[in-house]
Scaffold this motif. Sequence first.
Motif, PDB file in Angstrom:
ATOM      1  N   LEU A   1       0.824  -1.211   0.000  1.00  0.00           N
ATOM      2  CA  LEU A   1       0.000   0.000   0.000  1.00  0.00           C
ATOM      3  C   LEU A   1       0.857   1.260   0.000  1.00  0.00           C
ATOM      4  O   LEU A   1       0.428   2.315  -0.476  1.00  0.00           O
ATOM      5  CB  LEU A   1      -0.926   0.015   1.226  1.00  0.00           C
ATOM      6  CG  LEU A   1      -2.135  -0.915   1.187  1.00  0.00           C
ATOM      7  CD1 LEU A   1      -2.930  -0.805   2.482  1.00  0.00           C
ATOM      8  CD2 LEU A   1      -3.026  -0.596  -0.009  1.00  0.00           C
ATOM      9  N   GLY A   2       2.080   1.147   0.522  1.00  0.00           N
ATOM     10  CA  GLY A   2       2.974   2.299   0.546  1.00  0.00           C
ATOM     11  C   GLY A   2       3.298   2.825  -0.832  1.00  0.00           C
ATOM     12  O   GLY A   2       3.583   4.025  -0.993  1.00  0.00           O
ATOM     13  N   VAL A   3       3.274   1.952  -1.847  1.00  0.00           N
ATOM     14  CA  VAL A   3       3.558   2.405  -3.214  1.00  0.00           C
ATOM     15  C   VAL A   3       2.282   2.517  -4.046  1.00  0.00           C
ATOM     16  O   VAL A   3       2.294   3.102  -5.127  1.00  0.00           O
ATOM     17  CB  VAL A   3       4.555   1.451  -3.916  1.00  0.00           C
ATOM     18  CG1 VAL A   3       5.877   1.426  -3.175  1.00  0.00           C
ATOM     19  CG2 VAL A   3       3.982   0.052  -4.069  1.00  0.00           C
ATOM     20  N   LEU A   4       1.176   1.963  -3.527  1.00  0.00           N
ATOM     21  CA  LEU A   4      -0.082   2.035  -4.271  1.00  0.00           C
ATOM     22  C   LEU A   4      -0.977   3.169  -3.786  1.00  0.00           C
ATOM     23  O   LEU A   4      -1.478   3.962  -4.581  1.00  0.00           O
ATOM     24  CB  LEU A   4      -0.845   0.702  -4.144  1.00  0.00           C
ATOM     25  CG  LEU A   4      -0.198  -0.528  -4.767  1.00  0.00           C
ATOM     26  CD1 LEU A   4      -1.095  -1.741  -4.578  1.00  0.00           C
ATOM     27  CD2 LEU A   4       0.081  -0.308  -6.252  1.00  0.00           C
TER      28      LEU A   4
ATOM     29  N   ILE B   1      -1.669  -3.946  -8.162  1.00  0.00           N
ATOM     30  CA  ILE B   1      -0.633  -4.863  -7.665  1.00  0.00           C
ATOM     31  C   ILE B   1       0.057  -5.550  -8.842  1.00  0.00           C
ATOM     32  O   ILE B   1       1.292  -5.659  -8.887  1.00  0.00           O
ATOM     33  CB  ILE B   1      -1.252  -5.908  -6.717  1.00  0.00           C
ATOM     34  CG1 ILE B   1      -1.706  -5.239  -5.413  1.00  0.00           C
ATOM     35  CG2 ILE B   1      -0.260  -7.028  -6.409  1.00  0.00           C
ATOM     36  CD1 ILE B   1      -2.473  -6.153  -4.468  1.00  0.00           C
ATOM     37  N   LEU B   2      -0.738  -6.010  -9.788  1.00  0.00           N
ATOM     38  CA  LEU B   2      -0.156  -6.676 -10.955  1.00  0.00           C
ATOM     39  C   LEU B   2       0.663  -5.704 -11.792  1.00  0.00           C
ATOM     40  O   LEU B   2       1.655  -6.090 -12.412  1.00  0.00           O
ATOM     41  CB  LEU B   2      -1.273  -7.303 -11.802  1.00  0.00           C
ATOM     42  CG  LEU B   2      -2.107  -8.381 -11.082  1.00  0.00           C
ATOM     43  CD1 LEU B   2      -3.193  -8.919 -12.001  1.00  0.00           C
ATOM     44  CD2 LEU B   2      -1.217  -9.509 -10.583  1.00  0.00           C
ATOM     45  N   ALA B   3       0.252  -4.441 -11.787  1.00  0.00           N
ATOM     46  CA  ALA B   3       1.023  -3.424 -12.525  1.00  0.00           C
ATOM     47  C   ALA B   3       2.365  -3.157 -11.850  1.00  0.00           C
ATOM     48  O   ALA B   3       3.374  -2.909 -12.520  1.00  0.00           O
ATOM     49  CB  ALA B   3       0.208  -2.134 -12.622  1.00  0.00           C
ATOM     50  N   VAL B   4       2.393  -3.204 -10.516  1.00  0.00           N
ATOM     51  CA  VAL B   4       3.650  -2.992  -9.790  1.00  0.00           C
ATOM     52  C   VAL B   4       4.678  -4.049 -10.192  1.00  0.00           C
ATOM     53  O   VAL B   4       5.886  -3.779 -10.247  1.00  0.00           O
ATOM     54  CB  VAL B   4       3.401  -3.029  -8.261  1.00  0.00           C
ATOM     55  CG1 VAL B   4       4.718  -3.093  -7.477  1.00  0.00           C
ATOM     56  CG2 VAL B   4       2.606  -1.813  -7.814  1.00  0.00           C
ATOM     57  N   ALA B   5       4.197  -5.242 -10.475  1.00  0.00           N
ATOM     58  CA  ALA B   5       5.106  -6.330 -10.858  1.00  0.00           C
ATOM     59  C   ALA B   5       5.926  -5.987 -12.094  1.00  0.00           C
ATOM     60  O   ALA B   5       7.006  -6.541 -12.308  1.00  0.00           O
ATOM     61  CB  ALA B   5       4.310  -7.613 -11.094  1.00  0.00           C
ATOM     62  N   GLU B   6       5.430  -5.053 -12.920  1.00  0.00           N
ATOM     63  CA  GLU B   6       6.150  -4.658 -14.128  1.00  0.00           C
ATOM     64  C   GLU B   6       6.853  -3.310 -13.960  1.00  0.00           C
ATOM     65  O   GLU B   6       7.465  -2.816 -14.908  1.00  0.00           O
ATOM     66  CB  GLU B   6       5.156  -4.562 -15.300  1.00  0.00           C
ATOM     67  CG  GLU B   6       4.374  -5.841 -15.564  1.00  0.00           C
ATOM     68  CD  GLU B   6       5.276  -6.980 -16.003  1.00  0.00           C
ATOM     69  OE1 GLU B   6       6.359  -6.689 -16.567  1.00  0.00           O
ATOM     70  OE2 GLU B   6       4.912  -8.154 -15.777  1.00  0.00           O
TER      71      GLU B   6
ATOM     72  N   LYS C   1       8.878   1.022  -8.694  1.00  0.00           N
ATOM     73  CA  LYS C   1       8.090   0.704  -7.501  1.00  0.00           C
ATOM     74  C   LYS C   1       8.630  -0.526  -6.781  1.00  0.00           C
ATOM     75  O   LYS C   1       8.569  -0.609  -5.544  1.00  0.00           O
ATOM     76  CB  LYS C   1       6.622   0.514  -7.893  1.00  0.00           C
ATOM     77  CG  LYS C   1       5.937   1.829  -8.269  1.00  0.00           C
ATOM     78  CD  LYS C   1       4.467   1.645  -8.547  1.00  0.00           C
ATOM     79  CE  LYS C   1       3.811   3.001  -8.853  1.00  0.00           C
ATOM     80  NZ  LYS C   1       2.365   2.870  -9.158  1.00  0.00           N
ATOM     81  N   LEU C   2       9.150  -1.458  -7.535  1.00  0.00           N
ATOM     82  CA  LEU C   2       9.774  -2.630  -6.900  1.00  0.00           C
ATOM     83  C   LEU C   2      10.984  -2.211  -6.066  1.00  0.00           C
ATOM     84  O   LEU C   2      11.220  -2.743  -4.973  1.00  0.00           O
ATOM     85  CB  LEU C   2      10.183  -3.664  -7.952  1.00  0.00           C
ATOM     86  CG  LEU C   2       9.044  -4.442  -8.616  1.00  0.00           C
ATOM     87  CD1 LEU C   2       9.587  -5.357  -9.701  1.00  0.00           C
ATOM     88  CD2 LEU C   2       8.278  -5.263  -7.571  1.00  0.00           C
ATOM     89  N   GLU C   3      11.731  -1.260  -6.582  1.00  0.00           N
ATOM     90  CA  GLU C   3      12.894  -0.759  -5.832  1.00  0.00           C
ATOM     91  C   GLU C   3      12.449  -0.022  -4.580  1.00  0.00           C
ATOM     92  O   GLU C   3      13.096  -0.100  -3.530  1.00  0.00           O
ATOM     93  CB  GLU C   3      13.738   0.163  -6.721  1.00  0.00           C
ATOM     94  CG  GLU C   3      14.499  -0.550  -7.827  1.00  0.00           C
ATOM     95  CD  GLU C   3      15.465  -1.593  -7.268  1.00  0.00           C
ATOM     96  OE1 GLU C   3      16.116  -1.299  -6.232  1.00  0.00           O
ATOM     97  OE2 GLU C   3      15.558  -2.691  -7.844  1.00  0.00           O
ATOM     98  N   LEU C   4      11.316   0.694  -4.685  1.00  0.00           N
ATOM     99  CA  LEU C   4      10.776   1.368  -3.504  1.00  0.00           C
ATOM    100  C   LEU C   4      10.366   0.358  -2.434  1.00  0.00           C
ATOM    101  O   LEU C   4      10.582   0.580  -1.229  1.00  0.00           O
ATOM    102  CB  LEU C   4       9.574   2.236  -3.888  1.00  0.00           C
ATOM    103  CG  LEU C   4       9.873   3.514  -4.682  1.00  0.00           C
ATOM    104  CD1 LEU C   4       8.572   4.181  -5.113  1.00  0.00           C
ATOM    105  CD2 LEU C   4      10.713   4.488  -3.848  1.00  0.00           C
ATOM    106  N   LEU C   5       9.789  -0.743  -2.873  1.00  0.00           N
ATOM    107  CA  LEU C   5       9.406  -1.794  -1.928  1.00  0.00           C
ATOM    108  C   LEU C   5      10.629  -2.390  -1.238  1.00  0.00           C
ATOM    109  O   LEU C   5      10.642  -2.609  -0.027  1.00  0.00           O
ATOM    110  CB  LEU C   5       8.633  -2.897  -2.655  1.00  0.00           C
ATOM    111  CG  LEU C   5       7.143  -2.647  -2.896  1.00  0.00           C
ATOM    112  CD1 LEU C   5       6.570  -3.727  -3.801  1.00  0.00           C
ATOM    113  CD2 LEU C   5       6.396  -2.628  -1.570  1.00  0.00           C
ATOM    114  N   LYS C   6      11.671  -2.646  -2.019  1.00  0.00           N
ATOM    115  CA  LYS C   6      12.905  -3.197  -1.445  1.00  0.00           C
ATOM    116  C   LYS C   6      13.523  -2.223  -0.451  1.00  0.00           C
ATOM    117  O   LYS C   6      14.018  -2.619   0.607  1.00  0.00           O
ATOM    118  CB  LYS C   6      13.907  -3.509  -2.563  1.00  0.00           C
ATOM    119  CG  LYS C   6      13.504  -4.652  -3.474  1.00  0.00           C
ATOM    120  CD  LYS C   6      14.546  -4.850  -4.577  1.00  0.00           C
ATOM    121  CE  LYS C   6      14.139  -5.924  -5.547  1.00  0.00           C
ATOM    122  NZ  LYS C   6      15.129  -6.097  -6.644  1.00  0.00           N
TER     123      LYS C   6
END
Length: 476
Positions: free
Chosen positions: A94-97, A134-139, A143-148
Amino acid sequence: MQQDNNVGFISEEFEKNVKAFALSDERRPFYKFSESYFREDIKEKKGYVYYSQAVLVFAYSFEKQAYAPKSVLECRVCFLKDHTAFEYPFYDVLGVLNPSDFQCYIFPYIECAERMRNCFSFLANAVKRYLPDILAVAEDEKKLELLKAERTENLKAMFGRFYAWMDESDSETSDFFNENYYSLYRLSFSDRRYNHFLTGNYKKAKKEYLKVKRLLGYEKRLFAFMQSLSPGEKYEAAPPELNTLDEGLKEVKGKLGLSVLLFSLFCITPFLTAVFTFLYLLMVRLVYIDALYVTNFGPIAALEMMLPAILVSILLSYFLRRKISRLLFPKKHEKNCQYDSILNRAHEERLMRKLTYVLATGCLIFLFLTINKNLVFYEDGFKDNLKFFSLKSEYIGYDSVDSIWEISEKKNSLGMQMDNRYYIILLKNGRKLNYAYDVSDSQFEKKIVPLLAEKGVKICYAVTEDEVKLTRSFHS
């Protein structure tokens, strides 16, 4: 009894809802479970729902570490492109969405299958709402780097300097961090500070969050959100009927446990005291069958037997908790049993059984030592067993006793005179035996003084202990 398998029913409801979630999606995702059936030794069951870009991981934790909350429902997301297989908690995603969404999506202390169904429905609706994103974040590499990055910051907050010293590239270290990440994450959303937020007590919530040195990323956003609320403004994070944390904490720290304990102390302790006292008196009779008199043999023994009785009654309050609950709270008994089934799990039962063995051994040792803590009078002399933690005793023959003195005044610990009679046995070698703190005055007056007089011991009287002296000079 249905409550005995209550966690099993909650687990079945969880599995049923995961299946329904997957089958209701027109994408027809594949789903599976980490465990097919509920077993007592399982700590957590996961329901995996697979999409081409990501995996939704619904998790139901039965019990983890002793300090952690029990019966917890949550959702995590694993992004396949990430190649780490790390399951990001839904709050992190949710932090990136949508960083402004502060509704409750972790549900600890789920006590029955119906509550699981309602909580899962609330969680599933939120996941469905965010699923396209969520599925869009996968691409989305950014945003993936933000999650990491948020995960790394959370690890630093959780482990502090310990994290800096460890090499996460090592597989064992990585497994340690991953496992404890989820446990500590759940713990952060299962305490009173988060509950203050859920119940709308923002003043207390902010005060509690300020006490935490290192907050998780979501907690920082939550604190800032509470700061932004206008006075009197409310935010419904969870419907009252779904605030499992509030009800769970009340059960964990509530009145039921105290009520059961007090009932046991006031109703079972007197009975156990009588049982221990009977055993004590019986064993004294058997051990000192040839004795003329044994001190502390009588009603006074019940006072010493209260200690093991209290300890055993506290232990019994755990094993009899459901029966006592039915007696004290018949209307709430079923609900109490449901909470009991999730709060007192296998390791608590094992711990209490081990404690039972330890306590039973301790009570036997205490009983044995108490039996040997007295003065025992025989035909030719008496035995001093008053050293409680020593099995050694001293035998004193009557022929070595000069006199027994009745002292009319006594000094207290402050040196003040008190009108309190006590007795001193004076040996022929000048040694004074003062048993005032171990043997009552009445025992001396009614039993010991007459017995020593029969054995030819002279009885003397004095105002203070300083006047006590050998009587042999009077016969010279």
